[in-house]
Design a protein around this motif. Structure first.
Motif, PDB file in Angstrom:
ATOM      1  N   TRP A 113       7.382-111.818 -27.044  1.00 16.21           N
ATOM      2  CA  TRP A 113       6.972-111.095 -28.243  1.00 16.21           C
ATOM      3  C   TRP A 113       6.509-109.677 -27.940  1.00 16.21           C
ATOM      4  N   GLY A 114       6.548-109.243 -26.703  1.00 20.24           N
ATOM      5  CA  GLY A 114       6.122-107.895 -26.340  1.00 20.24           C
ATOM      6  C   GLY A 114       6.897-106.798 -27.037  1.00 20.24           C
ATOM      7  N   PRO A 115       8.233-106.808 -26.989  1.00 20.01           N
ATOM      8  CA  PRO A 115       8.997-105.762 -27.678  1.00 20.01           C
ATOM      9  C   PRO A 115       8.778-105.744 -29.186  1.00 20.01           C
ATOM     10  N   VAL A 116       8.623-106.923 -29.793  1.00 25.81           N
ATOM     11  CA  VAL A 116       8.398-106.991 -31.236  1.00 25.81           C
ATOM     12  C   VAL A 116       7.052-106.371 -31.589  1.00 25.81           C
ATOM     13  N   PHE A 117       6.008-106.741 -30.866  1.00 32.69           N
ATOM     14  CA  PHE A 117       4.665-106.237 -31.142  1.00 32.69           C
ATOM     15  C   PHE A 117       4.568-104.731 -30.906  1.00 32.69           C
ATOM     16  N   ILE A 118       5.088-104.242 -29.784  1.00 31.26           N
ATOM     17  CA  ILE A 118       5.049-102.809 -29.477  1.00 31.26           C
ATOM     18  C   ILE A 118       5.834-102.021 -30.513  1.00 31.26           C
ATOM     19  N   SER A 119       7.008-102.501 -30.911  1.00 30.57           N
ATOM     20  CA  SER A 119       7.816-101.806 -31.912  1.00 30.57           C
ATOM     21  C   SER A 119       7.113-101.754 -33.252  1.00 30.57           C
ATOM     22  N   ILE A 172      11.755 -85.756 -35.724  1.00 25.02           N
ATOM     23  CA  ILE A 172      10.761 -85.598 -34.653  1.00 25.02           C
ATOM     24  C   ILE A 172      10.058 -86.924 -34.376  1.00 25.02           C
ATOM     25  N   HIS A 173       9.636 -87.622 -35.433  1.00 24.18           N
ATOM     26  CA  HIS A 173       8.944 -88.892 -35.246  1.00 24.18           C
ATOM     27  C   HIS A 173       9.881 -89.946 -34.664  1.00 24.18           C
ATOM     28  N   ALA A 174      11.167 -89.915 -35.004  1.00 28.32           N
ATOM     29  CA  ALA A 174      12.130 -90.851 -34.423  1.00 28.32           C
ATOM     30  C   ALA A 174      12.303 -90.597 -32.927  1.00 28.32           C
ATOM     31  N   LEU A 175      12.329 -89.336 -32.530  1.00 26.93           N
ATOM     32  CA  LEU A 175      12.435 -89.011 -31.101  1.00 26.93           C
ATOM     33  C   LEU A 175      11.187 -89.443 -30.331  1.00 26.93           C
ATOM     34  N   ILE A 176      10.017 -89.232 -30.922  1.00 28.54           N
ATOM     35  CA  ILE A 176       8.770 -89.681 -30.292  1.00 28.54           C
ATOM     36  C   ILE A 176       8.759 -91.204 -30.172  1.00 28.54           C
ATOM     37  N   PHE A 177       9.190 -91.904 -31.248  1.00 25.90           N
ATOM     38  CA  PHE A 177       9.263 -93.365 -31.231  1.00 25.90           C
ATOM     39  C   PHE A 177      10.186 -93.847 -30.121  1.00 25.90           C
ATOM     40  N   PHE A 178      11.378 -93.246 -30.005  1.00 26.73           N
ATOM     41  CA  PHE A 178      12.327 -93.644 -28.972  1.00 26.73           C
ATOM     42  C   PHE A 178      11.756 -93.427 -27.576  1.00 26.73           C
ATOM     43  N   ALA A 179      11.100 -92.292 -27.366  1.00 26.31           N
ATOM     44  CA  ALA A 179      10.525 -92.004 -26.051  1.00 26.31           C
ATOM     45  C   ALA A 179       9.432 -93.017 -25.693  1.00 26.31           C
ATOM     46  N   LEU A 180       8.547 -93.306 -26.637  1.00 25.87           N
ATOM     47  CA  LEU A 180       7.463 -94.248 -26.351  1.00 25.87           C
ATOM     48  C   LEU A 180       7.968 -95.675 -26.179  1.00 25.87           C
ATOM     49  N   ILE A 181       8.949 -96.076 -26.984  1.00 25.00           N
ATOM     50  CA  ILE A 181       9.479 -97.436 -26.849  1.00 25.00           C
ATOM     51  C   ILE A 181      10.197 -97.587 -25.513  1.00 25.00           C
ATOM     52  N   ALA A 182      10.876 -96.547 -25.066  1.00 22.55           N
ATOM     53  CA  ALA A 182      11.539 -96.600 -23.765  1.00 22.55           C
ATOM     54  C   ALA A 182      10.511 -96.690 -22.640  1.00 22.55           C
ATOM     55  N   ILE A 183       9.435 -95.956 -22.751  1.00 22.46           N
ATOM     56  CA  ILE A 183       8.389 -96.006 -21.723  1.00 22.46           C
ATOM     57  C   ILE A 183       7.746 -97.384 -21.674  1.00 22.46           C
ATOM     58  N   PHE A 184       7.352 -97.922 -22.842  1.00 25.48           N
ATOM     59  CA  PHE A 184       6.648 -99.203 -22.858  1.00 25.48           C
ATOM     60  C   PHE A 184       7.542-100.376 -22.492  1.00 25.48           C
ATOM     61  N   LEU A 185       8.786-100.375 -22.944  1.00 22.26           N
ATOM     62  CA  LEU A 185       9.620-101.553 -22.735  1.00 22.26           C
ATOM     63  C   LEU A 185      10.459-101.488 -21.470  1.00 22.26           C
ATOM     64  N   ILE A 186      10.926-100.311 -21.106  1.00 23.17           N
ATOM     65  CA  ILE A 186      11.797-100.214 -19.933  1.00 23.17           C
ATOM     66  C   ILE A 186      11.017 -99.843 -18.679  1.00 23.17           C
ATOM     67  N   ALA A 187      10.210 -98.781 -18.759  1.00 19.18           N
ATOM     68  CA  ALA A 187       9.502 -98.313 -17.564  1.00 19.18           C
ATOM     69  C   ALA A 187       8.328 -99.219 -17.197  1.00 19.18           C
ATOM     70  N   ILE A 188       7.506 -99.568 -18.169  1.00 20.41           N
ATOM     71  CA  ILE A 188       6.330-100.398 -17.884  1.00 20.41           C
ATOM     72  C   ILE A 188       6.684-101.871 -17.928  1.00 20.41           C
ATOM     73  N   GLY A 189       7.504-102.269 -18.897  1.00 24.26           N
ATOM     74  CA  GLY A 189       7.922-103.668 -19.009  1.00 24.26           C
ATOM     75  C   GLY A 189       6.853-104.553 -19.619  1.00 24.26           C
ATOM     76  N   VAL A 190       6.435-104.219 -20.834  1.00 27.88           N
ATOM     77  CA  VAL A 190       5.407-105.004 -21.528  1.00 27.88           C
ATOM     78  C   VAL A 190       6.004-106.339 -21.972  1.00 27.88           C
ATOM     79  N   MET A 240       4.796-110.289 -23.671  1.00 25.52           N
ATOM     80  CA  MET A 240       3.775-111.159 -24.277  1.00 25.52           C
ATOM     81  C   MET A 240       4.427-112.498 -24.584  1.00 25.52           C
ATOM     82  N   PHE A 241       3.899-113.568 -24.024  1.00 26.84           N
ATOM     83  CA  PHE A 241       4.440-114.901 -24.267  1.00 26.84           C
ATOM     84  C   PHE A 241       3.421-115.699 -25.044  1.00 26.84           C
TER      85      PHE A 241
END
Length: 70
Positions: free
Chosen positions: A4-10, A46-64, A66-67
């Motif tokens: 549920w990590g990607p769902v919650f972060i998104s 602008i907000h879509a680009l910020i959203f994409f950047a943050l979602i990429a950082i949280f889900l791909i780089a950090i790997g959040v 939640m089970f």
């Protein structure tokens, strides 16, 4: 078990980065405006680009992850 990590972060980022809800970049009168409940095409982009950047950082780089439950 579902991840549920990607769902919650998104969901959280979508709510926080909705243009005009908390802030808007660029604003109508200034570069950044807070709580004006208005939007424009440029601010949506602008907000879509910020959203994409943050979602990429949280889900791909950090790997959040939640089970839930057993």
């Amino acid at each position: 078990m579902a991840d549920w990590g990607p769902v919650f972060i998104s969901l959280v980022l979508f709510i926080l980065l909705s243009p005009g809800l908390l802030f808007q970049i660029p604003g109508k009168n200034r570069f950044i405006e807070f709580g004006n409940f208005q939007t424009s095409g440029v601010s949506i982009l602008i907000h879509a680009l910020i959203f994409f950047a943050l979602i990429a950082i949280f889900l791909i780089a950090i790997g959040v992850h939640m089970f839930m439950g057993p």
